[in-house]
Each structure stands twice: as C-alpha cells, then as structure tokens.
Enzyme design. Structure first.
Site, PDB file in Angstrom:
ATOM      1  N   ASN A 259       0.834  -1.200   0.000  1.00  0.00           N
ATOM      2  CA  ASN A 259       0.000   0.000   0.000  1.00  0.00           C
ATOM      3  C   ASN A 259       0.870   1.252   0.000  1.00  0.00           C
ATOM      4  O   ASN A 259       1.929   1.287   0.619  1.00  0.00           O
ATOM      5  CB  ASN A 259      -0.928   0.008   1.216  1.00  0.00           C
ATOM      6  CG  ASN A 259      -1.869  -1.182   1.206  1.00  0.00           C
ATOM      7  OD1 ASN A 259      -2.029  -1.811   0.157  1.00  0.00           O
ATOM      8  ND2 ASN A 259      -2.457  -1.498   2.338  1.00  0.00           N
TER       9      ASN A 259
ATOM     10  N   HIS B 108       5.920  -0.604  -2.624  1.00  0.00           N
ATOM     11  CA  HIS B 108       5.456   0.050  -3.849  1.00  0.00           C
ATOM     12  C   HIS B 108       5.524   1.574  -3.774  1.00  0.00           C
ATOM     13  O   HIS B 108       4.909   2.263  -4.581  1.00  0.00           O
ATOM     14  CB  HIS B 108       4.025  -0.407  -4.187  1.00  0.00           C
ATOM     15  CG  HIS B 108       3.973  -1.847  -4.625  1.00  0.00           C
ATOM     16  ND1 HIS B 108       2.808  -2.538  -4.831  1.00  0.00           N
ATOM     17  CD2 HIS B 108       4.966  -2.728  -4.910  1.00  0.00           C
ATOM     18  CE1 HIS B 108       3.071  -3.783  -5.216  1.00  0.00           C
ATOM     19  NE2 HIS B 108       4.375  -3.922  -5.254  1.00  0.00           N
TER      20      HIS B 108
ATOM     21  N   CYS C 205      12.072  13.481  -9.043  1.00  0.00           N
ATOM     22  CA  CYS C 205      12.326  14.063 -10.344  1.00  0.00           C
ATOM     23  C   CYS C 205      12.530  12.939 -11.358  1.00  0.00           C
ATOM     24  O   CYS C 205      13.091  11.897 -11.034  1.00  0.00           O
ATOM     25  CB  CYS C 205      13.561  14.961 -10.278  1.00  0.00           C
ATOM     26  SG  CYS C 205      13.875  15.772 -11.859  1.00  0.00           S
TER      27      CYS C 205
ATOM     28  N   CYS D 275      10.315  19.956 -11.393  1.00  0.00           N
ATOM     29  CA  CYS D 275      11.350  19.894 -10.362  1.00  0.00           C
ATOM     30  C   CYS D 275      11.877  21.309 -10.080  1.00  0.00           C
ATOM     31  O   CYS D 275      12.241  22.033 -11.013  1.00  0.00           O
ATOM     32  CB  CYS D 275      12.485  18.989 -10.848  1.00  0.00           C
ATOM     33  SG  CYS D 275      13.886  18.924  -9.718  1.00  0.00           S
TER      34      CYS D 275
ATOM     35  N   GLY E  83      -5.215  -9.025   3.089  1.00  0.00           N
ATOM     36  CA  GLY E  83      -5.839  -8.085   2.165  1.00  0.00           C
ATOM     37  C   GLY E  83      -5.125  -7.907   0.846  1.00  0.00           C
ATOM     38  O   GLY E  83      -5.081  -6.803   0.307  1.00  0.00           O
ATOM     39  N   THR E  84      -4.602  -8.991   0.306  1.00  0.00           N
ATOM     40  CA  THR E  84      -3.941  -8.872  -0.997  1.00  0.00           C
ATOM     41  C   THR E  84      -4.370  -9.998  -1.918  1.00  0.00           C
ATOM     42  O   THR E  84      -4.569 -11.132  -1.472  1.00  0.00           O
ATOM     43  CB  THR E  84      -2.402  -8.773  -0.855  1.00  0.00           C
ATOM     44  OG1 THR E  84      -1.809  -8.826  -2.154  1.00  0.00           O
ATOM     45  CG2 THR E  84      -1.822  -9.846   0.021  1.00  0.00           C
ATOM     46  N   SER E  85      -4.508  -9.672  -3.194  1.00  0.00           N
ATOM     47  CA  SER E  85      -5.032 -10.660  -4.140  1.00  0.00           C
ATOM     48  C   SER E  85      -3.989 -11.692  -4.538  1.00  0.00           C
ATOM     49  O   SER E  85      -4.296 -12.636  -5.247  1.00  0.00           O
ATOM     50  CB  SER E  85      -5.558  -9.952  -5.390  1.00  0.00           C
ATOM     51  OG  SER E  85      -4.558  -9.143  -5.945  1.00  0.00           O
TER      52      SER E  85
ATOM     53  N   LEU F  75     -10.613 -11.333   2.526  1.00  0.00           N
ATOM     54  CA  LEU F  75     -12.066 -11.343   2.390  1.00  0.00           C
ATOM     55  C   LEU F  75     -12.529 -12.503   1.516  1.00  0.00           C
ATOM     56  O   LEU F  75     -13.569 -13.102   1.749  1.00  0.00           O
ATOM     57  CB  LEU F  75     -12.512 -10.009   1.786  1.00  0.00           C
ATOM     58  CG  LEU F  75     -13.979  -9.667   1.823  1.00  0.00           C
ATOM     59  CD1 LEU F  75     -14.512  -9.719   3.244  1.00  0.00           C
ATOM     60  CD2 LEU F  75     -14.200  -8.275   1.244  1.00  0.00           C
TER      61      LEU F  75
HETATM   62  P1  OAD Z   1      -6.072  -5.950  -4.824  1.00  0.00           P
HETATM   63  O1  OAD Z   1      -7.110  -4.915  -5.061  1.00  0.00           O
HETATM   64  O2  OAD Z   1      -5.552  -6.717  -5.981  1.00  0.00           O
HETATM   65  O3  OAD Z   1      -6.616  -7.039  -3.812  1.00  0.00           O
HETATM   66  C1  OAD Z   1      -7.243  -6.704  -2.614  1.00  0.00           C
HETATM   67  C2  OAD Z   1      -7.580  -7.989  -1.896  1.00  0.00           C
HETATM   68  O4  OAD Z   1      -8.075  -7.645  -0.616  1.00  0.00           O
HETATM   69  C3  OAD Z   1      -8.633  -8.864  -2.572  1.00  0.00           C
HETATM   70  O5  OAD Z   1      -8.184 -10.206  -2.553  1.00  0.00           O
HETATM   71  C4  OAD Z   1      -9.873  -8.701  -1.670  1.00  0.00           C
HETATM   72  O6  OAD Z   1     -10.630  -9.892  -1.566  1.00  0.00           O
HETATM   73  C5  OAD Z   1      -9.250  -8.396  -0.350  1.00  0.00           C
HETATM   74  N1  OAD Z   1     -10.068  -7.551   0.535  1.00  0.00           N
HETATM   75  C6  OAD Z   1     -10.949  -6.578   0.205  1.00  0.00           C
HETATM   76  N2  OAD Z   1     -11.441  -5.990   1.305  1.00  0.00           N
HETATM   77  C7  OAD Z   1     -10.865  -6.617   2.357  1.00  0.00           C
HETATM   78  C8  OAD Z   1     -10.958  -6.478   3.770  1.00  0.00           C
HETATM   79  N3  OAD Z   1     -11.728  -5.556   4.341  1.00  0.00           N
HETATM   80  N4  OAD Z   1     -10.202  -7.301   4.537  1.00  0.00           N
HETATM   81  C9  OAD Z   1      -9.401  -8.225   3.988  1.00  0.00           C
HETATM   82  N5  OAD Z   1      -9.284  -8.421   2.675  1.00  0.00           N
HETATM   83  C10 OAD Z   1      -9.987  -7.617   1.862  1.00  0.00           C
HETATM   84  O7  OAD Z   1      -4.894  -5.234  -4.058  1.00  0.00           O
HETATM   85  P2  OAD Z   1      -3.382  -5.694  -3.853  1.00  0.00           P
HETATM   86  O8  OAD Z   1      -3.286  -7.166  -3.722  1.00  0.00           O
HETATM   87  O9  OAD Z   1      -2.839  -4.851  -2.794  1.00  0.00           O
HETATM   88  O10 OAD Z   1       0.579  -2.328  -7.434  1.00  0.00           O
HETATM   89  O11 OAD Z   1      -2.745  -5.288  -5.206  1.00  0.00           O
HETATM   90  C11 OAD Z   1      -1.377  -5.511  -5.352  1.00  0.00           C
HETATM   91  C12 OAD Z   1      -0.773  -4.474  -6.218  1.00  0.00           C
HETATM   92  O12 OAD Z   1      -1.431  -4.450  -7.486  1.00  0.00           O
HETATM   93  C13 OAD Z   1      -0.925  -3.045  -5.730  1.00  0.00           C
HETATM   94  O13 OAD Z   1       0.033  -2.658  -4.815  1.00  0.00           O
HETATM   95  C14 OAD Z   1      -0.774  -2.271  -6.984  1.00  0.00           C
HETATM   96  C15 OAD Z   1      -1.725  -3.088  -7.791  1.00  0.00           C
HETATM   97  O14 OAD Z   1      -1.982  -2.872  -9.007  1.00  0.00           O
HETATM   98  C16 OAD Z   1       1.168  -1.254  -7.928  1.00  0.00           C
HETATM   99  O15 OAD Z   1       0.626  -0.165  -7.985  1.00  0.00           O
HETATM  100  C17 OAD Z   1       2.553  -1.507  -8.398  1.00  0.00           C
END
Ligand code: OAD
Length: 245
Positions: free
Chosen positions: A97, A114, A122, A144, A190-192, A217
C-alpha cells in the site's frame, strides 16, 4: 477461530495489500474493476502511461492523494502496530500500500514496497524523493524545483523494479529469524496474491520451514499455498487473531 501465537520465539513477517485499507474507505485495485474513469489502471500506473499522458497520470495520483489524506487507519492497522510493540525487532511489515496508513497507525518497521503516495521524485536529476502532499489542480504538470524537468509520483509502477534495498530488508529479516533459530511466521492480509514479487513471499517462507497465514475477504490466487486461511475483513479478523504471550 484459530489463534496466531506471538511468543518470545516468534519472528513475524507481515505482508499487506489494498484490502487492509478497504475498511478505511480506500478502494482496492480489483475493487475498482481494474478501471479508473474508463482507463485501465495499468495505463495510469505505468511508465508507458506516464510518457503518453503525464497530465492524466498526475490527475489520477492527485485524486488518490486527496482521498488518502482524508481517511484514518482502521482496527486492522492498529492491531499490526500492537503486534509490533509486542515483538519489537522480531516484527517486519512489508506493505504494497502507498497510502501511508500503517505509519499513521504507529507501525515503525515498515517496508513500503510500492512507494508512497505522499512522495514525489524528479524524472531527470539526482534529487532524492521528497515529501509532497500537494493535490495538483487538473492540468498542472509539476516540475522539479532544481532542474525544471517533470516530477513523478514516488510509486513503483507496473513493469518497474522494486527497490533492491527493500527486498534485501525483507530477505535479511527472514535470514536473521532463521539464524536465531526462531519460529518464522508469515502473515499476508488483504492482498489478491497476483502481483510479484510480493505474492511469492509465501513460497520463500514455506521453503524455509516457516508457518504461513492468509487473512483475506475472499480466497486469493495464492491462498492454497498458506497453511492457515482465515476468511474475513482484516479490520475484524486481525484484532482478534493474535494471542500475545
Ligand atoms: P487488490 O485490489 O488486488 O486485492 C485486494 C484484496 O483484498 C482482494 O483479494 C480482496 O478480496 C481483499 N479484501 C478486500 N477488502 C478486504 C478487507 N476488508 N479485509 C481483507 N481483505 C480484503 O490489491 P493488492 O493485492 O494490494 O501495485 O494489489 C497488489 C498491487 O497491485 C498493488 O500494490 C498495486 C496493484 O496494481 C502497484 O501499484 C505496483
């Protein structure tokens, strides 16, 4: 619910993603349906997108700055800060995040893999990335102050490399835990599980003999690789999950 024991032997590496900030009111990436104002998110978060239309990219990040500036950490962020106070140097938080909410909640041992929404750098000169909370007006291209070239958000975009120092800090935490003969635990929340190298940490810890937890989730792409999967909202699950000893 199964409890995560955090005792004097535990070394805990946590990885968080957009889901942890969802309950604070920040939209997750996949939650936006992969689109922002009909633009694929990749187009406003990639070097190619920036070259093509820097004004659009700055508008996207200015909106995200405005949104993130008005929100507060939730109980999930606070639970992680509590665990860190309990474990001290046996805790490391790697976050994907960029909203800075872990720092606002009091977490200190944080690797922002990230980047950070409230920093710019810059595109041209050697100036260090600097704090920048400005929400630029639509149509403004920030330049800049030192060399006059374009500024860009201090964010790791799609197709860009993570800072080697950040990855080394995570690796070195794992090695230090193993060197101490500690009980290595990895918890992802909380990550996909779709974006590497963050999504591959579970394999690394499993290979090193560590315990692995996923709090999400919904089942993530890599959920089956974790020993424990607790389904739910991180703001509800995390405060109740740990047994601090
Ligand atoms: P995602 O939006 O891909 O995934 C969010 C995850 O959190 C999903 O699996 C949801 O099911 C889950 N979720 C949603 N609400 C929740 C809650 N209240 N509690 C627990 N889980 C919950 O986000 P990221 O995995 O963070 O990269 O995405 C990874 C990266 O892809 C990001 O940092 C970004 C993105 O595109 C860059 O910008 C380089």
């Amino acid at each position: 619910m199964e409890r995560l024991i955090l005792d004097a032997d535990t070394w805990l590496l946590v990885l968080t993603g957009a889901g942890v900030s969802a309950e604070s009111g920040i939209a997750t990436f996949r939650g936006m349906g992969g689109l922002w104002e009909n633009h694929p998110v990749e187009d406003v978060a990639s070097p190619q997108g920036f070259i093509k239309d820097p004004l659009l990219v700055w508008r996207f990040y200015s909106e995200r700055r405005a949104a993130a500036a008005s929100v507060q950490p939730n109980p999930g962020h606070h639970a992680l800060a509590d665990w860190e106070r309990h474990l001290g140097n046996r805790f490391l938080l790697a976050t994907q995040n960029v909203d800075g909410l872990h720092l606002s909640a009091g977490s200190q041992r944080v690797v922002e893999m990230h980047g950070n929404l409230f920093k710019s750098r810059c595109t041209h000169c050697e100036r260090e990335p600097f704090a920048d909370t400005t929400v630029y007006a639509t149509g403004t291209l920030p330049l800049c102050g030192q060399c006059g070239e374009m500024l860009r958000p201090h964010i790791v975009w799609f197709g860009e490399y993570l800072e080697p120092a950040d990855l080394e800090r995570i690796e070195s935490f794992v090695h230090t835990a193993l060197d101490h003969g500690g009980k290595l635990v990895f918890l992802s929340a909380g990550t996909s599980g779709a974006v590497y190298p963050a999504a591959g940490l579970v394999n690394k810890v499993t290979a090193a003999g560590g315990d692995t937890w996923s709090v999400n989730l919904e089942a993530a792409e890599n959920s089956h690789r974790f020993k424990h999967f607790v389904q739910g909202k991180s703001g509800e699950v995390l405060p109740a999950l740990a047994d601090l000893r």
